[in-house]
Design a protein around this motif. Structure first.
Motif, short mmCIF file in Angstrom:
data_model
loop_
_atom_site.label_atom_id
_atom_site.label_comp_id
_atom_site.label_asym_id
_atom_site.label_seq_id
_atom_site.Cartn_x
_atom_site.Cartn_y
_atom_site.Cartn_z
N LEU A 192 45.22 -10.80 45.90
CA LEU A 192 44.39 -9.69 46.35
C LEU A 192 45.16 -8.73 47.25
O LEU A 192 44.95 -7.51 47.21
N LEU A 193 46.06 -9.27 48.07
CA LEU A 193 46.87 -8.43 48.95
C LEU A 193 47.74 -7.50 48.14
O LEU A 193 47.80 -6.28 48.40
N HIS A 194 48.41 -8.03 47.12
CA HIS A 194 49.27 -7.20 46.29
C HIS A 194 48.47 -6.27 45.37
O HIS A 194 48.92 -5.17 45.04
N LEU A 195 47.30 -6.71 44.96
CA LEU A 195 46.46 -5.84 44.15
C LEU A 195 45.99 -4.64 44.98
O LEU A 195 45.94 -3.51 44.49
N GLY A 196 45.65 -4.88 46.25
CA GLY A 196 45.28 -3.79 47.13
C GLY A 196 46.41 -2.81 47.31
O GLY A 196 46.21 -1.59 47.36
N LEU A 197 47.63 -3.33 47.36
CA LEU A 197 48.81 -2.47 47.46
C LEU A 197 48.96 -1.62 46.20
O LEU A 197 49.20 -0.40 46.28
N LEU A 198 48.81 -2.23 45.03
CA LEU A 198 48.90 -1.49 43.76
C LEU A 198 47.86 -0.38 43.69
O LEU A 198 48.11 0.69 43.14
N ASN A 199 46.69 -0.63 44.25
CA ASN A 199 45.59 0.34 44.19
C ASN A 199 45.61 1.36 45.33
O ASN A 199 44.66 2.11 45.52
N GLY A 200 46.72 1.40 46.08
CA GLY A 200 46.90 2.43 47.09
C GLY A 200 46.10 2.24 48.36
O GLY A 200 45.85 3.22 49.08
N LYS A 201 45.71 1.01 48.67
CA LYS A 201 44.86 0.78 49.84
C LYS A 201 45.65 0.51 51.12
O LYS A 201 45.08 0.48 52.20
N LEU A 202 46.97 0.31 51.01
CA LEU A 202 47.74 -0.08 52.18
C LEU A 202 48.80 0.93 52.61
O LEU A 202 49.17 0.98 53.78
N LEU A 203 49.33 1.71 51.68
CA LEU A 203 50.44 2.60 51.98
C LEU A 203 50.15 4.04 51.56
O LEU A 203 49.35 4.27 50.65
N ASP A 204 50.83 4.99 52.20
CA ASP A 204 50.74 6.38 51.74
C ASP A 204 51.54 6.51 50.45
O ASP A 204 52.35 5.64 50.10
N GLU A 205 51.35 7.60 49.74
CA GLU A 205 51.93 7.75 48.40
C GLU A 205 53.45 7.71 48.42
O GLU A 205 54.09 7.09 47.56
N ASN A 206 54.07 8.34 49.42
CA ASN A 206 55.53 8.39 49.49
C ASN A 206 56.12 7.00 49.73
O ASN A 206 57.07 6.59 49.07
N THR A 207 55.52 6.26 50.67
CA THR A 207 56.01 4.91 50.96
C THR A 207 55.77 3.98 49.78
O THR A 207 56.58 3.11 49.49
N GLN A 208 54.66 4.19 49.09
CA GLN A 208 54.36 3.38 47.90
C GLN A 208 55.47 3.55 46.86
O GLN A 208 55.91 2.58 46.24
N LYS A 209 55.94 4.79 46.70
CA LYS A 209 57.01 5.06 45.74
C LYS A 209 58.30 4.36 46.17
O LYS A 209 59.00 3.75 45.35
N ILE A 210 58.63 4.43 47.47
CA ILE A 210 59.81 3.75 47.99
C ILE A 210 59.70 2.24 47.78
O ILE A 210 60.66 1.58 47.37
N TYR A 211 58.52 1.72 48.04
CA TYR A 211 58.28 0.28 47.95
C TYR A 211 58.60 -0.23 46.54
O TYR A 211 59.24 -1.28 46.38
N TYR A 212 58.17 0.47 45.52
CA TYR A 212 58.36 -0.01 44.15
C TYR A 212 59.66 0.47 43.51
O TYR A 212 59.94 0.14 42.36
N THR A 213 60.49 1.22 44.25
CA THR A 213 61.77 1.66 43.73
C THR A 213 62.85 0.61 43.94
O THR A 213 63.73 0.42 43.11
N GLY A 214 62.79 -0.06 45.08
CA GLY A 214 63.78 -1.08 45.38
C GLY A 214 64.92 -0.55 46.22
O GLY A 214 64.99 0.63 46.56
N ILE A 215 65.86 -1.44 46.56
CA ILE A 215 66.96 -1.14 47.45
C ILE A 215 68.26 -1.00 46.66
O ILE A 215 68.47 -1.71 45.68
#
Length: 265
Positions: A189-212
């Motif tokens: 549920l925590l990761h599903l909330g992340l996927l649905n944009g409930k935890l991060l702003d749009e820019n950080t969400q993009k960084i999060y799923y881009t990787g290092i």
């Protein structure tokens, strides 16, 4: 709702905590770790937050036989756990290549504590899980929250149909590298909330799923506590964790908004 030892799946929760601090403007990926932990030894002067997240900082992993010794202590703060490894030399120049390290995520846990002025456990409970209505992800402490915990087994004797209970293990010093326990449902549920944009702003969400990326700009195929993969042109994220009394795995398919978590004892 039964909770299990997540071991290295803890890194995916730590990754969310770090991303939340980035989203709030309190943490920057390319800042040096010493900007947040000024007392780090000299060898860490060039290590960045991004390198710690992506396992390219050069922080060592467990030495042979060290896992059990590190599983006997009790830590209330991430700073309590640093002493065991922080003065050792780095195994490579920061940013050079991928070198998996649970200890690197303990340093990240200490950075979280330094920024938030709270314990790692409290920050995870109050700022990461509570906003999502989740109350059963927490630091592994023996005799704590026993009512919903699974029994932890070490070995199984099929011939006698008996299991040996794992005793004497305390994963609290692993902090965000492998010290959290929780239910499979809560982690999903925590990761599903992340996927649905409930935890991060749009820019950080993009960084999060881009990787290092490494120093040369090549993807390390690792992001915020998650391995990054591609199957038939579709991205997915995964991680596994295992140790005495626990084994777990997570699979995330962002295009399908699907999160799968398996946990065992």
């Amino acid at each position: 709702n039964t909770t299990f030892r997540m071991y290295s799946l803890s890194k995916s929760i730590t990754g969310i905590a770090l991303a939340k601090l980035i989203s709030a403007g309190k943490l920057e990926l390319n800042r040096k770790a010493v900007d947040y932990l000024p007392n780090l030894p000299e060898q860490y002067k060039k290590v960045t937050v991004a390198q710690l997240i992506g396992h390219s900082a050069g922080v060592r992993h467990y030495k042979k036989g060290e896992w059990m010794r590190f599983s006997k202590g009790k830590c209330l703060l991430a700073s309590d756990a640093l002493e065991a490894f922080i003065n050792d030399p780095l195994v490579q120049n920061p940013g050079t290549s991928f070198q998996y390290s649970t200890f690197g995520y303990i340093i990240l846990s200490a950075i979280i504590e330094s920024i938030t002025k709270s314990s790692f456990d409290d920050y995870i409970r109050q700022q990461v899980c509570k906003p999502m209505g989740i109350s059963n992800i927490f630091l592994d402490q023996p005799n704590d929250n026993k009512s919903q915990q699974s029994i932890y087994y070490d070995s199984w004797d099929i011939s006698k149909w008996k299991a040996k209970e794992a005793t004497g293990i305390n994963n609290s010093c692993k902090m965000g590298g492998g010290g959290l326990i929780g239910s499979a449902r809560s982690l999903a549920l925590l990761h599903l909330g992340l996927l649905n944009g409930k935890l991060l702003d749009e820019n950080t969400q993009k960084i999060y799923y881009t990787g290092i990326k490494d120093a040369a700009g090549k993807s390390l195929q690792y992001g915020f506590g998650l391995k990054i993969g591609d199957k038939n042109g579709k991205p997915y994220f995964s991680h596994a964790g295992s140790g005495q009394g626990g084994s777990s795995v997570i699979l995330i398919y962002p295009d399908e908004k699907a999160v799968i978590v398996l946990a065992g004892n």
